[in-house]
Design an enzyme around this catalytic site. Structure first.
Site, mmCIF file in Angstrom:
data_model
loop_
_atom_site.group_PDB
_atom_site.id
_atom_site.type_symbol
_atom_site.label_atom_id
_atom_site.label_comp_id
_atom_site.label_asym_id
_atom_site.label_seq_id
_atom_site.Cartn_x
_atom_site.Cartn_y
_atom_site.Cartn_z
ATOM 1 N N ARG A 1 2.210 -1.282 -6.171
ATOM 2 C CA ARG A 1 2.219 -0.079 -7.019
ATOM 3 C C ARG A 1 3.493 0.738 -6.873
ATOM 4 N NH1 ARG A 1 -2.840 2.649 -6.194
ATOM 5 N NH2 ARG A 1 -3.272 0.824 -4.946
ATOM 6 N N TYR B 1 -1.990 -1.540 -11.771
ATOM 7 C CA TYR B 1 -3.459 -1.616 -11.828
ATOM 8 C C TYR B 1 -4.058 -0.997 -13.082
ATOM 9 C CZ TYR B 1 -2.465 -2.857 -7.043
ATOM 10 O OH TYR B 1 -1.941 -3.464 -5.930
ATOM 11 N N TYR C 1 -12.210 4.339 -8.953
ATOM 12 C CA TYR C 1 -11.835 4.956 -7.674
ATOM 13 C C TYR C 1 -11.785 6.477 -7.733
ATOM 14 C CZ TYR C 1 -9.563 0.314 -7.577
ATOM 15 O OH TYR C 1 -9.280 -1.013 -7.682
ATOM 16 N N ARG D 1 -9.030 2.863 -13.478
ATOM 17 C CA ARG D 1 -8.920 3.404 -12.117
ATOM 18 C C ARG D 1 -9.656 4.733 -11.914
ATOM 19 N NH1 ARG D 1 -4.767 4.809 -9.869
ATOM 20 N NH2 ARG D 1 -5.345 4.204 -7.770
ATOM 21 N N CYS E 1 -18.152 3.897 -24.869
ATOM 22 C CA CYS E 1 -19.523 4.392 -24.838
ATOM 23 C C CYS E 1 -20.014 4.573 -23.412
ATOM 24 C CB CYS E 1 -20.427 3.426 -25.591
ATOM 25 S SG CYS E 1 -19.879 3.186 -27.273
ATOM 26 N N GLU E 2 -19.331 5.424 -22.684
ATOM 27 C CA GLU E 2 -19.692 5.744 -21.306
ATOM 28 C C GLU E 2 -19.285 7.190 -21.107
ATOM 29 O OE1 GLU E 2 -20.666 3.700 -18.681
ATOM 30 O OE2 GLU E 2 -20.587 1.813 -19.792
ATOM 31 N N GLU F 1 4.849 -6.103 1.333
ATOM 32 C CA GLU F 1 4.280 -6.468 0.029
ATOM 33 C C GLU F 1 3.998 -5.267 -0.860
ATOM 34 O OE1 GLU F 1 1.642 -10.260 1.579
ATOM 35 O OE2 GLU F 1 0.701 -8.296 1.576
ATOM 36 N N PRO F 2 5.005 -4.514 -1.237
ATOM 37 C CA PRO F 2 4.739 -3.367 -2.113
ATOM 38 C C PRO F 2 4.373 -3.811 -3.531
ATOM 39 C CG PRO F 2 7.094 -3.650 -1.828
ATOM 40 C CD PRO F 2 6.435 -4.683 -0.952
ATOM 41 N N GLY G 1 0.792 -1.225 0.000
ATOM 42 C CA GLY G 1 0.000 0.000 0.000
ATOM 43 C C GLY G 1 0.821 1.270 0.000
HETATM 44 C C1 LIG Z 1 -3.062 -5.198 -3.184
HETATM 45 C C2 LIG Z 1 -2.273 -5.773 -2.089
HETATM 46 C C3 LIG Z 1 -0.946 -5.385 -1.909
HETATM 47 C C4 LIG Z 1 -0.286 -4.329 -2.740
HETATM 48 O O1 LIG Z 1 -0.872 -3.078 -2.624
HETATM 49 P P1 LIG Z 1 -0.161 -1.823 -3.333
HETATM 50 O O2 LIG Z 1 -1.058 -0.681 -3.064
HETATM 51 O O3 LIG Z 1 -0.064 -2.150 -4.787
HETATM 52 O O4 LIG Z 1 1.199 -1.709 -2.713
HETATM 53 C C5 LIG Z 1 -0.228 -6.006 -0.898
HETATM 54 N N1 LIG Z 1 -0.781 -6.952 -0.121
HETATM 55 C C6 LIG Z 1 -2.057 -7.340 -0.263
HETATM 56 C C7 LIG Z 1 -2.599 -8.381 0.629
HETATM 57 C C8 LIG Z 1 -2.845 -6.768 -1.234
HETATM 58 O O5 LIG Z 1 -4.123 -7.149 -1.361
#
Ligand SMILES: *Cc1c(COP(=O)(O)O)cnc(C)c1O
Length: 476
Positions: free
Chosen positions: A327, A433, A376, A372, A403-404, A324-325, A282
Site C-alpha cells: 500500500r 486494496y 475494516y 475497505r 443495496c446495503e 514487501e511494501p 505493512g
Molecule cells: C499484504 C502483505 C504485504 C503488503 O502489505 P501492505 O500493507 O500493503 O504493505 C506484504 N507481505 C505479505 C506477506 C502480505 O500478506
C-alpha cells in the site's frame, strides 16, 4: 430541522478537524502530481478531472504513474542506502495484492523492485508482464499443487512456505519435477503491529505462518530441520509479516531482533547460516489528515540500527534483508473519481443531547469499487473535485449506490454544503486494496483505471462492459 452551523459538528469524530478552507487539499493524502488548478478543478499533472470523467466515465481510478514509480524508488533507495554496509543492500518486493495488473508489474520491475504474488492468478500477471521469474516471490497459506508446480516450473526466486504441511508437499512436488524449490519459511514472531502500537505475545492464534514458540523444538524449528534435510528444498531464509498500516518502526525492529536471534540458534544447532531475512510489508499511509506515515528513509535507518546491533550482539553476519511494501507504493498514487447524485440530510441525536444534521451524498460507485470501509471500518477523505465552493462546510457522509445500508465510502468528512448532483468527488489514497478487492456486487461493472505519466493519461484497465457481466453465463 436544526439549522446547519458553520462550525464543527458534535456528530463528527474527534479526529476530524473542521477545515479552515474546504477547498484546500491536504497534500499528504494525494499523489504528488495532484493539485487544484486555477479553474478550481482538481488536476493530475495538469489534466483536469472533468475531462478525465468525460473521456473515461465515472467511477474512475486515476493513478499518478510517476508518483507510484517515485514511491517504489524511494523504498528501494532508502533501504539500499541504510543497509548498504550491513548486507550490501535490500531486495524490495512490491506486494502485488495491493494493486496488480501487467502494467503495474512492469513499472515495479523497471524501477528495480521485485514482485510478491499470493496466488496463481497474481503469479500469472507477473509472468505475463515479463517480470524476471527470479525476482518473483509466491506467498499464500494454502497454495494448491497447481500453484506450487507453476511456480517451480516458472523458476520463481522464492516460495514462502507457510506451514509444515506445505513444506512436505512442496518437497514432494519439487522432487517429482526433478528440481529444487527455493524456500523462505514464514514465521509468526508473536509481534502484531497496527498504526502506532505493536503487541508482543508468546502464542500465535492466526492462520498464517509457523509458530516460533518452543523455538527450535517448536513448529518453526521443526520446519527448519525438515527443510534442511530435504534434498528438493533450498532453504534461503526466514520471513515474517507483522501487520498493516504500521507507522512506527518499533514493531518491525522487535520482529527483526527475534528472527535474527532464531537465525543464530539455527546456526548453532545445524551449522547453517541462512542467507536471507524478509521483514514483510505493512508500511502505513495517510488516509486522513491525522495519519502520519514516516518516510521510508526513517523506517530504513531505524531498522538498520536494530539489525546492526542485533548482529553485533549475536556475533553473526547480517543476512540479506528484504521487505514487501504494498500500500505504501500503490495507495497514495491514486484517487477514485465519482459523480455525486442524490443528497439528503438527516437529523441525528448528538452526544450533547441536541439534534444535528448529517448530510448524505450518494455517488455512482461504492463498496464494489472500495470495500475497505465495510470490511475494516477504514476511514477515507474526500474533496469536491470539479470546482471550488464558497459555501460552508457541513458534516457529510459519502455513500455508494449498493443495496446495503453499510455501503459507506467516507464515513465522516466536511464537504461544502452545495455539493450535489453532477459534482465530481475525489477520494484519495485508493490505489491499494480497492481495485484488487473490487467486485460486481449489484451487477455493477468495475471501473476503468487510468494511468497518468508525463502529463498524458492512458487507460491501463478499461471499464468492464455489460456483456462481460454475462460472459461466464452458459445457455444465454
Ligand atoms: C499484504 C502483505 C504485504 C503488503 O502489505 P501492505 O500493507 O500493503 O504493505 C506484504 N507481505 C505479505 C506477506 C502480505 O500478506
Amino acid at each position: 430541522m436544526t439549522a446547519s452551523t458553520s462550525s464543527a459538528s458534535p456528530l463528527a469524530p474527534e479526529w476530524l478537524e473542521y477545515p479552515a478552507d474546504p477547498n484546500a487539499l491536504v497534500t499528504k493524502l494525494w499523489a504528488s502530481g495532484v493539485q487544484r488548478g486555477d479553474d478550481g478543478q482538481i488536476a493530475v499533472q495538469g489534466l483536469g478531472v472533468s475531462q478525465l470523467a468525460q473521456d473515461h466515465g465515472t467511477p474512475l481510478l486515476v493513478l499518478d504513474e510517476d508518483d507510484f514509480r517515485a514511491r517504489a524508488r524511494a523504498f528501494r533507495d532508502a533501504f539500499n542506502e541504510a543497509f548498504a554496509d550491513l548486507c550490501g543492500g535490500v531486495d524490495v518486493y512490491y506486494a502485488g495484492k495491493s494493486f496488480l495488473c501487467t502494467a503495474a508489474a512492469r513499472w515495479v520491475a523497471e524501477e528495480g523492485l521485485r514482485l510478491d504474488t499470493a496466488s496463481g492468478g497474481e503469479l500469472a500477471a507477473a509472468l505475463r508482464a515479463g517480470v524476471d521469474p527470479a525476482h518473483i516471490g509466491l506467498h499464500g497459506n494454502n497454495k494448491s499443487d497447481a500453484e506450487m508446480c507453476r511456480a517451480l516450473d516458472a523458476g520463481v526466486g522464492r516460495i514462502v512456505v507457510d506451514s509444515l504441511d506445505e513444506l512436505d508437499r512442496l518437497a514432494e512436488l519439487a522432487a517429482e519435477a526433478g528440481t529444487v524449490a527455493p524456500v523462505m519459511l514464514r514465521l509468526t514472531p508473536g509481534v502484531h503491529a497496527h498504526t502506532h502500537e505493536f503487541i508482543a505475545t508468546a502464542h500465535e492464534d492466526q492462520k498464517f505462518g509457523l509458530s516460533m514458540s518452543g523455538s527450535l523444538a517448536g513448529q518453526a524449528g521443526q520446519a527448519v530441520a525438515r527443510a534442511l534435510a530435504a534434498e528438493s528444498i533450498d532453504l534461503r531464509g526466514l520471513h515474517c509479516h507483522i501487520g498493516s498500516q504500521i507507522f512506527e518502526a518499533e514493531g518491525f525492529g522487535v520482529a527483526a531482533r527475534k528472527l535474527l536471534g532464531f537465525l543464530a540458534e539455527i546456526d548453532a544447532e545445524h551449522g547453517v547460516a541462512l542467507e536471507e531475512l524478509d521483514l514483510g510489508g505493512g508500511h502505513g499511509i495517510a488516509y486522513t489528515a491525522v495519519d502520519t506515515p514516516r518516510p521510508p528513509a526513517d523506517i530504513a535507518t531505524t531498522l538498520a540500527s536494530v539489525v546492526r546491533a542485533a548482529c553485533v550482539e549475536l556475533r553473526m553476519d547480517c543476512p540479506r534483508i528484504s521487505i514487501e511494501p504494498g500500500r505504501a507504493i500503490s495507495g497514495p498514487a491514486a484517487f477514485t473519481l465519482y459523480e455525486a447524485g442524490v443528497r439528503k440530510t438527516v437529523t441525528v441525536d448528538g452526544p450533547d443531547g441536541e439534534t444535528h444534521p448529517r448530510r448524505y451524498v450518494s455517488v455512482d460507485g461504492g463498496m464494489s469499487d472500495n470495500p475497505r470501509p465495510v470490511l475494516y471500518e477504514a476511514d477515507y477523505s474526500v474533496a469536491l473535485a470539479s470546482r471550488t465552493s464558497s459555501s460552508q462546510a457541513v458534516l457529510s457522509r459519502v455513500v455508494g449506490k449498493h443495496c446495503e445500508s453499510g455501503d459507506v465510502l467516507v464515513r465522516d468528512a466536511y464537504l461544502p454544503e452545495d455539493v450535489g448532483r453532477g459534482d465530481l468527488l475525489a477520494v484519495p489514497a485508493t490505489g491499494a486494496y480497492c481495485h484488487s478487492l473490487s467486485s460486481n456486487y449489484n451487477m455493477l461493472t468495475r471501473p476503468a483505471v487510468v494511468a497518468v505519466r508525463d502529463g498524458t493519461a492512458r487507460v491501463i484497465i478499461r471499464r468492464e462492459t455489460e456483456d462481460e457481466l454475462f460472459a461466464r453465463e452458459t445457455g444465454l
